[in-house]
Motif scaffolding. Structure first.
Motif, PDB file in Angstrom:
ATOM      1  N   GLY A 113     -75.658  60.560  99.400  1.00  0.00           N
ATOM      2  CA  GLY A 113     -75.066  60.730  98.077  1.00  0.00           C
ATOM      3  C   GLY A 113     -75.985  60.315  96.943  1.00  0.00           C
ATOM      4  O   GLY A 113     -75.832  60.769  95.807  1.00  0.00           O
ATOM      5  N   ARG A 114     -76.962  59.465  97.238  1.00  0.00           N
ATOM      6  CA  ARG A 114     -77.891  59.003  96.191  1.00  0.00           C
ATOM      7  C   ARG A 114     -78.802  60.111  95.696  1.00  0.00           C
ATOM      8  O   ARG A 114     -79.329  60.022  94.597  1.00  0.00           O
ATOM      9  N   VAL A 115     -79.007  61.146  96.498  1.00  0.00           N
ATOM     10  CA  VAL A 115     -79.895  62.229  96.054  1.00  0.00           C
ATOM     11  C   VAL A 115     -79.186  63.195  95.103  1.00  0.00           C
ATOM     12  O   VAL A 115     -79.827  64.003  94.454  1.00  0.00           O
ATOM     13  N   VAL A 116     -77.850  63.103  95.039  1.00  0.00           N
ATOM     14  CA  VAL A 116     -77.103  63.920  94.082  1.00  0.00           C
ATOM     15  C   VAL A 116     -77.334  63.327  92.697  1.00  0.00           C
ATOM     16  O   VAL A 116     -77.096  62.136  92.485  1.00  0.00           O
ATOM     17  N   PRO A 117     -77.818  64.132  91.753  1.00  0.00           N
ATOM     18  CA  PRO A 117     -78.104  63.593  90.414  1.00  0.00           C
ATOM     19  C   PRO A 117     -76.853  62.974  89.770  1.00  0.00           C
ATOM     20  O   PRO A 117     -75.742  63.492  89.932  1.00  0.00           O
ATOM     21  N   ARG A 118     -77.035  61.874  89.054  1.00  0.00           N
ATOM     22  CA  ARG A 118     -75.921  61.167  88.420  1.00  0.00           C
ATOM     23  C   ARG A 118     -75.053  62.089  87.558  1.00  0.00           C
ATOM     24  O   ARG A 118     -73.829  61.984  87.600  1.00  0.00           O
ATOM     25  N   PRO A 119     -75.629  63.019  86.771  1.00  0.00           N
ATOM     26  CA  PRO A 119     -74.771  63.903  85.968  1.00  0.00           C
ATOM     27  C   PRO A 119     -73.867  64.813  86.812  1.00  0.00           C
ATOM     28  O   PRO A 119     -72.848  65.292  86.324  1.00  0.00           O
TER      29      PRO A 119
END
Length: 144
Positions: A113-119
């Motif tokens: 899930g960390r590779v999904v961009p924050r926006p």
């Protein structure tokens, strides 16, 4: 961290009573489907709850651990849903007259899930936590 808030028609102690009962976790946390075990020390620091996520028959067993507990005010958790990852979650309860302003701060801290961009992930987390707070409100307001 993604921030989500709700004013709940219950006192901080009444909201805390729901949070402090680990067996109620799947009733208010979106995605949690059942409890398997709750440490007797819950919600003290280091205590764990053992839950499952998903829908039968596709259930994943995992844990949530208390990182910090200020009874009646703040609960900081690490929620695991392996293999998808881990989230840091902080719930704060602030008195507002005879109501409680509950704030959830959450973000992914480990796993894919960390590779999904924050926006991209922030609106999904906010949507999930809006429903989580709605469920928490139902429980706290009806225990009065």
């Amino acid at each position: 961290m993604t921030l989500t808030q709700r004013l709940i028609e219950a006192t901080p102690d009444e909201v805390w009573d729901v949070l402090a009962d680990g067996w109620l976790y799947p009733l208010w946390v979106v995605g949690a489907s059942r409890m398997r075990e709750v440490d007797a020390a819950w919600p003290k620091e280091g205590a764990e709850i053992h839950h499952s996520v998903g829908a039968w028959p596709a259930l994943l067993d995992d844990t949530t651990i208390v990182e910090e507990c200020v009874a009646g005010h703040r609960l900081r958790l690490t929620a695991r849903t392996r293999p998808f990852g881990e989230a840091a979650v902080t719930l704060c309860l602030d008195p507002a007259g005879d109501q409680t302003l509950v704030t959830i701060r959450e973000d992914v801290v480990g796993g894919p899930g960390r590779v999904v961009p924050r926006p991209v992930r922030a609106p999904l987390i906010r949507w999930r936590n809006t429903e989580t707070l709605r469920r928490l409100a139902y429980l706290a307001e009806r225990r009065v």
